[in-house]
Design an enzyme around this catalytic site. Sequence first.
Site, PDB file in Angstrom:
ATOM      1  N   SER A  23     -10.876   6.669 -13.607  1.00 35.86           N
ATOM      2  CA  SER A  23      -9.820   5.662 -13.772  1.00 35.86           C
ATOM      3  C   SER A  23      -9.324   5.132 -12.462  1.00 35.86           C
ATOM      4  O   SER A  23      -8.381   4.264 -12.336  1.00 35.86           O
ATOM      5  CB  SER A  23      -8.532   6.114 -14.794  1.00 35.86           C
ATOM      6  OG  SER A  23      -7.896   7.287 -13.786  1.00 35.86           O
ATOM      7  N   ASN A 110      -1.181  15.492 -17.368  1.00 38.53           N
ATOM      8  CA  ASN A 110      -0.704  14.658 -18.317  1.00 38.53           C
ATOM      9  C   ASN A 110       0.714  14.327 -18.215  1.00 38.53           C
ATOM     10  O   ASN A 110       1.050  13.129 -18.499  1.00 38.53           O
ATOM     11  CB  ASN A 110      -0.680  15.663 -19.743  1.00 38.53           C
ATOM     12  CG  ASN A 110      -1.924  15.842 -20.217  1.00 38.53           C
ATOM     13  OD1 ASN A 110      -2.982  15.408 -19.585  1.00 38.53           O
ATOM     14  ND2 ASN A 110      -2.244  16.719 -21.259  1.00 38.53           N
ATOM     15  N   THR A 155      12.095 -33.156 -35.000  1.00 34.19           N
ATOM     16  CA  THR A 155      11.446 -32.285 -36.133  1.00 34.19           C
ATOM     17  C   THR A 155       9.957 -32.660 -36.652  1.00 34.19           C
ATOM     18  O   THR A 155      10.010 -34.029 -36.711  1.00 34.19           O
ATOM     19  CB  THR A 155      12.312 -32.099 -37.370  1.00 34.19           C
ATOM     20  OG1 THR A 155      12.293 -33.358 -37.956  1.00 34.19           O
ATOM     21  CG2 THR A 155      13.924 -31.521 -36.909  1.00 34.19           C
ATOM     22  N   HIS A 156       9.281 -31.860 -36.731  1.00 32.97           N
ATOM     23  CA  HIS A 156       7.852 -32.338 -37.107  1.00 32.97           C
ATOM     24  C   HIS A 156       7.227 -33.265 -36.096  1.00 32.97           C
ATOM     25  O   HIS A 156       6.135 -33.845 -36.484  1.00 32.97           O
ATOM     26  CB  HIS A 156       7.875 -32.760 -38.517  1.00 32.97           C
ATOM     27  CG  HIS A 156       8.514 -32.156 -39.545  1.00 32.97           C
ATOM     28  ND1 HIS A 156       8.117 -31.216 -40.467  1.00 32.97           N
ATOM     29  CD2 HIS A 156       9.947 -32.208 -40.118  1.00 32.97           C
ATOM     30  CE1 HIS A 156       8.802 -30.566 -41.451  1.00 32.97           C
ATOM     31  NE2 HIS A 156       9.960 -31.299 -41.163  1.00 32.97           N
ATOM     32  N   SER A 277      -8.580 -35.318 -11.602  1.00 36.19           N
ATOM     33  CA  SER A 277     -10.039 -35.122 -12.107  1.00 36.19           C
ATOM     34  C   SER A 277     -11.220 -35.252 -10.997  1.00 36.19           C
ATOM     35  O   SER A 277     -10.798 -36.198 -10.130  1.00 36.19           O
ATOM     36  CB  SER A 277     -10.108 -36.449 -13.341  1.00 36.19           C
ATOM     37  OG  SER A 277     -11.577 -36.420 -13.565  1.00 36.19           O
ATOM     38  N   LYS A 283      -6.133 -39.871 -12.941  1.00 36.49           N
ATOM     39  CA  LYS A 283      -5.657 -38.754 -13.664  1.00 36.49           C
ATOM     40  C   LYS A 283      -4.580 -37.709 -12.805  1.00 36.49           C
ATOM     41  O   LYS A 283      -5.103 -37.502 -11.486  1.00 36.49           O
ATOM     42  CB  LYS A 283      -6.791 -37.780 -14.065  1.00 36.49           C
ATOM     43  CG  LYS A 283      -7.789 -38.242 -15.180  1.00 36.49           C
ATOM     44  CD  LYS A 283      -7.100 -38.695 -16.780  1.00 36.49           C
ATOM     45  CE  LYS A 283      -6.671 -37.234 -17.184  1.00 36.49           C
ATOM     46  NZ  LYS A 283      -7.805 -36.675 -17.573  1.00 36.49           N
ATOM     47  N   ASN A 285      -3.366 -34.160 -14.124  1.00 33.80           N
ATOM     48  CA  ASN A 285      -3.268 -33.391 -15.015  1.00 33.80           C
ATOM     49  C   ASN A 285      -2.105 -32.324 -15.073  1.00 33.80           C
ATOM     50  O   ASN A 285      -1.698 -31.776 -13.946  1.00 33.80           O
ATOM     51  CB  ASN A 285      -4.524 -32.694 -15.116  1.00 33.80           C
ATOM     52  CG  ASN A 285      -5.586 -33.690 -15.399  1.00 33.80           C
ATOM     53  OD1 ASN A 285      -5.399 -34.514 -16.206  1.00 33.80           O
ATOM     54  ND2 ASN A 285      -6.813 -33.317 -14.909  1.00 33.80           N
ATOM     55  N   GLU A 290      -0.681 -26.160 -19.026  1.00 34.14           N
ATOM     56  CA  GLU A 290      -1.803 -25.888 -19.671  1.00 34.14           C
ATOM     57  C   GLU A 290      -2.082 -24.346 -19.588  1.00 34.14           C
ATOM     58  O   GLU A 290      -2.633 -23.682 -20.607  1.00 34.14           O
ATOM     59  CB  GLU A 290      -2.800 -26.660 -19.625  1.00 34.14           C
ATOM     60  CG  GLU A 290      -2.475 -28.312 -19.967  1.00 34.14           C
ATOM     61  CD  GLU A 290      -3.615 -29.057 -19.564  1.00 34.14           C
ATOM     62  OE1 GLU A 290      -3.555 -30.249 -20.349  1.00 34.14           O
ATOM     63  OE2 GLU A 290      -4.429 -29.004 -18.928  1.00 34.14           O
ATOM     64  N   TYR A 317      -1.467  14.439 -25.820  1.00 35.14           N
ATOM     65  CA  TYR A 317      -2.415  13.633 -24.992  1.00 35.14           C
ATOM     66  C   TYR A 317      -3.485  13.634 -25.384  1.00 35.14           C
ATOM     67  O   TYR A 317      -4.135  14.578 -25.927  1.00 35.14           O
ATOM     68  CB  TYR A 317      -2.122  14.056 -23.538  1.00 35.14           C
ATOM     69  CG  TYR A 317      -2.979  13.090 -22.675  1.00 35.14           C
ATOM     70  CD1 TYR A 317      -2.111  11.716 -22.295  1.00 35.14           C
ATOM     71  CD2 TYR A 317      -4.312  13.268 -22.230  1.00 35.14           C
ATOM     72  CE1 TYR A 317      -3.073  10.776 -21.501  1.00 35.14           C
ATOM     73  CE2 TYR A 317      -4.985  12.392 -21.497  1.00 35.14           C
ATOM     74  CZ  TYR A 317      -4.366  11.296 -21.177  1.00 35.14           C
ATOM     75  OH  TYR A 317      -5.074  10.215 -20.505  1.00 35.14           O
ATOM     76  N   GLN A 322      -5.761   6.792 -21.528  1.00 39.21           N
ATOM     77  CA  GLN A 322      -6.043   5.983 -20.348  1.00 39.21           C
ATOM     78  C   GLN A 322      -6.410   4.590 -20.575  1.00 39.21           C
ATOM     79  O   GLN A 322      -6.066   3.805 -19.599  1.00 39.21           O
ATOM     80  CB  GLN A 322      -7.603   6.637 -19.918  1.00 39.21           C
ATOM     81  CG  GLN A 322      -7.823   6.104 -18.606  1.00 39.21           C
ATOM     82  CD  GLN A 322      -8.938   7.113 -17.999  1.00 39.21           C
ATOM     83  OE1 GLN A 322      -8.845   8.062 -17.557  1.00 39.21           O
ATOM     84  NE2 GLN A 322     -10.193   6.461 -18.045  1.00 39.21           N
ATOM     85  N   LYS A 325      -3.903   1.081 -19.551  1.00 46.23           N
ATOM     86  CA  LYS A 325      -3.406   0.650 -18.375  1.00 46.23           C
ATOM     87  C   LYS A 325      -3.957  -0.761 -17.884  1.00 46.23           C
ATOM     88  O   LYS A 325      -3.220  -1.642 -17.770  1.00 46.23           O
ATOM     89  CB  LYS A 325      -3.893   1.762 -17.351  1.00 46.23           C
ATOM     90  CG  LYS A 325      -3.199   2.972 -17.221  1.00 46.23           C
ATOM     91  CD  LYS A 325      -3.613   3.981 -16.399  1.00 46.23           C
ATOM     92  CE  LYS A 325      -3.250   5.253 -16.537  1.00 46.23           C
ATOM     93  NZ  LYS A 325      -3.361   5.810 -17.852  1.00 46.23           N
TER      94      LYS A 325
END
Length: 468
Positions: A23, A110, A155-156, A277, A283, A285, A290, A317, A322, A325
């Site tokens: 690990s 442990n 709303t909606h 772009s 553009k 963006n 996003e 354990y 392991q 993580k």
Amino acid sequence: MAQLWGGRFTKETDKLVYAFNASISFDQKFLAEDLQGSRAHVRMLARQGILTREERDQILEGLDGIERDVASGVLEITDRYEDIHSFVEANLIDRIGDAGKKLHTGRSRNDQVALDMRLFTRRNLCELDAELRELLEVILHIMEENIKTIMPGFTHLQKAQPISLAHHMGAYFEMFQRDRLRLQDIYKRMNYCPLGSGALAGTTYPLDREYTAELLGFDGPTENSMDGVSDRDYLIEFLSAMSTVMMHLSRFSEEIIIWNSNEYRFVEIDDAYSTGSSIMPQKKNPDIAELVRGKTGRVYGALMQILTTMKGIPLAYNKDMQEDKEMAFDAMDTTKGCVRLFAGMLRTMRFNREVMLASARHGFTNATDAADYLVRKGVPFRDAHGIIGRVVLYCLDRGIAIDDMKLEELRQFSPAFDGDIYQAISMQTCVAKRLTIGAPGPEAMAREIALAKSYLEKHPAMSDPSRA
């Protein structure tokens, strides 16, 4: 291959098995926590007479040297070591000899890894809390500046009623405030020290677990050694809380993406938080928003991974743990980074107030208030609702707002309309007269802002006691 457990085995571990089992590639993030736990453990051992003062000082000096050399690049953490624990112990023995072999007295890997994970999670939880508090400061500033900035509420995704930008931002203040409260709640439950649990059944050494917990800034030791080494509830709770933070950020990002569109033009994102772009020169963006929306799935994935890992594990354990993580580390970094970037984007964003106001007017967000006006004039509500519906159709055909209509036009639909209709359905009036607790009216918003300021004054960012 540096291992701590070779005595029982008569032949070397297969290289593929070793690599699969190791690990070190990810738990090297625990170096600070591993050193911190080892220092506390050594001090406790010396206090209990299990180590001499000279041995304690030798070990502490050796640990300090390892920390300095890793920081300076003189000492490199490599895959020659199975994990960060063996890296520290092997290098300590190389430096100070037999005294270094006593570091692990009364301790198992442990409870050592259980401690490291808890310390690491606690630190990241406090760091996320600080980032969220900074985001709340940014939101509060926007609220204070925009009590009178009128925009449509939705709303909606349909324009519904006029509100203020301060009111809209206040909804997100509530969300992120709850996120902080969740973190504080998790902190209280998780802040107990598993060190001294041993492999699962404690130890015969006379450890002072209360003292170790105190040195590490915990509220006390864990009460059951089996649970101490196998508990990851606190990590599941933290990942759940981070998932909720990301969900809130994603909702906010979605709105900013919509507001930034050519059709809405409610906001302009600063150049520093936008990209262009490669082929379309016009553009600009909303990439940060996003990406925040997209990265939400990574954090959700980490939560599902740890829930799935833990669901079938018997006490105590198991090596499956392991797997707690890598994805958790990524989720912590992702969430903190998203909150930090989002706050920066929000801080530098410009709001197009006139566009917002026009959108509210032409979206007929005052239609409900127009119906209420007729009700106050004695028209039954169901009739008033139908009248205003026909008024809206009339306006749509002509591309105008209700308050653009002449009084004579309005009276074609109902004789109850009078000259006071224009004041009654102005955007400013529609917002200002909503004064109940939690509403967008200026008086209600002033109260909400005062409560938000008081909350931030009374709740500074949580501090990690191990960093104090």
